[in-house]
Structures are given as C-alpha cells and as structure tokens.
Write a protein that holds these residues in place. Structure first.
Motif, PDB file in Angstrom:
ATOM      1  N   GLY A 156     -13.490  -2.983   0.052  1.00 37.65           N
ATOM      2  CA  GLY A 156     -12.239  -3.253  -0.266  1.00 37.65           C
ATOM      3  C   GLY A 156     -11.872  -4.116  -1.480  1.00 37.65           C
ATOM      4  O   GLY A 156     -12.454  -4.767  -1.497  1.00 37.65           O
ATOM      5  N   GLU A 167     -14.769   4.874   0.469  1.00 37.54           N
ATOM      6  CA  GLU A 167     -13.838   4.467   1.816  1.00 37.54           C
ATOM      7  C   GLU A 167     -14.882   3.453   2.884  1.00 37.54           C
ATOM      8  O   GLU A 167     -14.237   3.100   3.642  1.00 37.54           O
ATOM      9  CB  GLU A 167     -13.727   5.433   2.799  1.00 37.54           C
ATOM     10  CG  GLU A 167     -14.945   6.381   2.945  1.00 37.54           C
ATOM     11  CD  GLU A 167     -15.968   7.736   1.999  1.00 37.54           C
ATOM     12  OE1 GLU A 167     -16.757   7.952   2.626  1.00 37.54           O
ATOM     13  OE2 GLU A 167     -14.569   7.688   0.891  1.00 37.54           O
ATOM     14  N   GLU A 170      -3.233   5.952  -5.743  1.00 42.39           N
ATOM     15  CA  GLU A 170      -1.657   6.105  -6.245  1.00 42.39           C
ATOM     16  C   GLU A 170      -2.309   6.866  -7.700  1.00 42.39           C
ATOM     17  O   GLU A 170      -2.607   6.772  -8.352  1.00 42.39           O
ATOM     18  CB  GLU A 170      -2.158   3.770  -6.471  1.00 42.39           C
ATOM     19  CG  GLU A 170      -2.284   3.683  -4.852  1.00 42.39           C
ATOM     20  CD  GLU A 170      -2.201   2.313  -4.496  1.00 42.39           C
ATOM     21  OE1 GLU A 170      -2.410   1.616  -5.378  1.00 42.39           O
ATOM     22  OE2 GLU A 170      -2.102   1.862  -3.268  1.00 42.39           O
ATOM     23  N   GLY A 181      -7.452  -6.024  -0.604  1.00 42.47           N
ATOM     24  CA  GLY A 181      -6.521  -5.991   0.487  1.00 42.47           C
ATOM     25  C   GLY A 181      -6.880  -4.157   0.609  1.00 42.47           C
ATOM     26  O   GLY A 181      -6.254  -3.903   1.703  1.00 42.47           O
ATOM     27  N   LYS A 182      -7.330  -3.486  -0.076  1.00 41.46           N
ATOM     28  CA  LYS A 182      -6.525  -2.475   0.011  1.00 41.46           C
ATOM     29  C   LYS A 182      -8.087  -1.549  -0.216  1.00 41.46           C
ATOM     30  O   LYS A 182      -9.749  -1.908  -0.627  1.00 41.46           O
ATOM     31  CB  LYS A 182      -6.560  -1.649  -1.058  1.00 41.46           C
ATOM     32  CG  LYS A 182      -4.536  -1.901  -0.980  1.00 41.46           C
ATOM     33  CD  LYS A 182      -3.587  -1.250  -2.263  1.00 41.46           C
ATOM     34  CE  LYS A 182      -2.629  -1.411  -1.181  1.00 41.46           C
ATOM     35  NZ  LYS A 182      -1.256  -0.688  -2.524  1.00 41.46           N
ATOM     36  N   ASP A 237      -8.587   5.001  -1.086  1.00 40.94           N
ATOM     37  CA  ASP A 237      -6.776   4.644  -1.334  1.00 40.94           C
ATOM     38  C   ASP A 237      -5.994   3.669  -2.707  1.00 40.94           C
ATOM     39  O   ASP A 237      -5.026   5.065  -3.147  1.00 40.94           O
ATOM     40  CB  ASP A 237      -6.477   3.518  -0.224  1.00 40.94           C
ATOM     41  CG  ASP A 237      -5.866   4.058   1.207  1.00 40.94           C
ATOM     42  OD1 ASP A 237      -6.912   5.157   1.460  1.00 40.94           O
ATOM     43  OD2 ASP A 237      -6.721   3.321   1.860  1.00 40.94           O
ATOM     44  N   LEU A 238      -7.023   3.117  -3.785  1.00 38.36           N
ATOM     45  CA  LEU A 238      -6.899   2.830  -5.102  1.00 38.36           C
ATOM     46  C   LEU A 238      -6.342   4.050  -5.596  1.00 38.36           C
ATOM     47  O   LEU A 238      -5.700   4.188  -7.023  1.00 38.36           O
ATOM     48  CB  LEU A 238      -7.359   1.975  -4.942  1.00 38.36           C
ATOM     49  CG  LEU A 238      -7.158   0.191  -4.073  1.00 38.36           C
ATOM     50  CD1 LEU A 238      -8.063  -0.445  -4.929  1.00 38.36           C
ATOM     51  CD2 LEU A 238      -5.310  -0.464  -4.595  1.00 38.36           C
TER      52      LEU A 238
END
Length: 64
Positions: free
Chosen positions: A52, A49, A64, A55-56, A60-61
């Motif tokens: 990056g 967390e 997915e 851009g993420k 979060d990746l």
C-alpha cells in the motif's frame, strides 16, 4: 550478527539478488568491523497487491 532485511517488488533476477547480497554484506561487515560470514541478508518480495502507498494498493495505482 547483524541481520539486514531488504523488501521490495518482485522481478529482480537471481543474479542481481546475488550481487546485491554480496555488496550489502561487504558494506555492513565493514561498518560493524565484523567478518562477512557473520552478516545475514534477508530478501523479501511483495507483489503489488500486497503493498500500500498513499492509502491505495500498488496494483490499483498501476491501473490508473
């Protein structure tokens, strides 16, 4: 006195960090023709967390 910073994800064991520091120290000492005692290695760990990529956040990746 060279200082090497290694940054990465958490999870590497203390024994593996020990081996990495030893190996990197040897390579840098040889490259600079200095005693190993003059080489400093900093190992930093960053959780997903706080990283990056594209851009993420890595956290979060992974969702997915």
């Amino acid at each position: 006195m060279p200082v090497v910073t290694i940054a990465g994800n958490p999870g590497i064991s203390e024994e593996n960090v020990r081996e990495m520091v030893d190996g990197v120290t040897k390579v840098v000492a040889k490259a600079y023709d200095l005693p190993e005692s003059t080489i400093t290695i900093l190992v930093q760990e960053y959780p997903a967390e706080r990283i990056g990529a594209g851009g993420k956040l890595l956290s979060d990746l992974h969702k997915e």
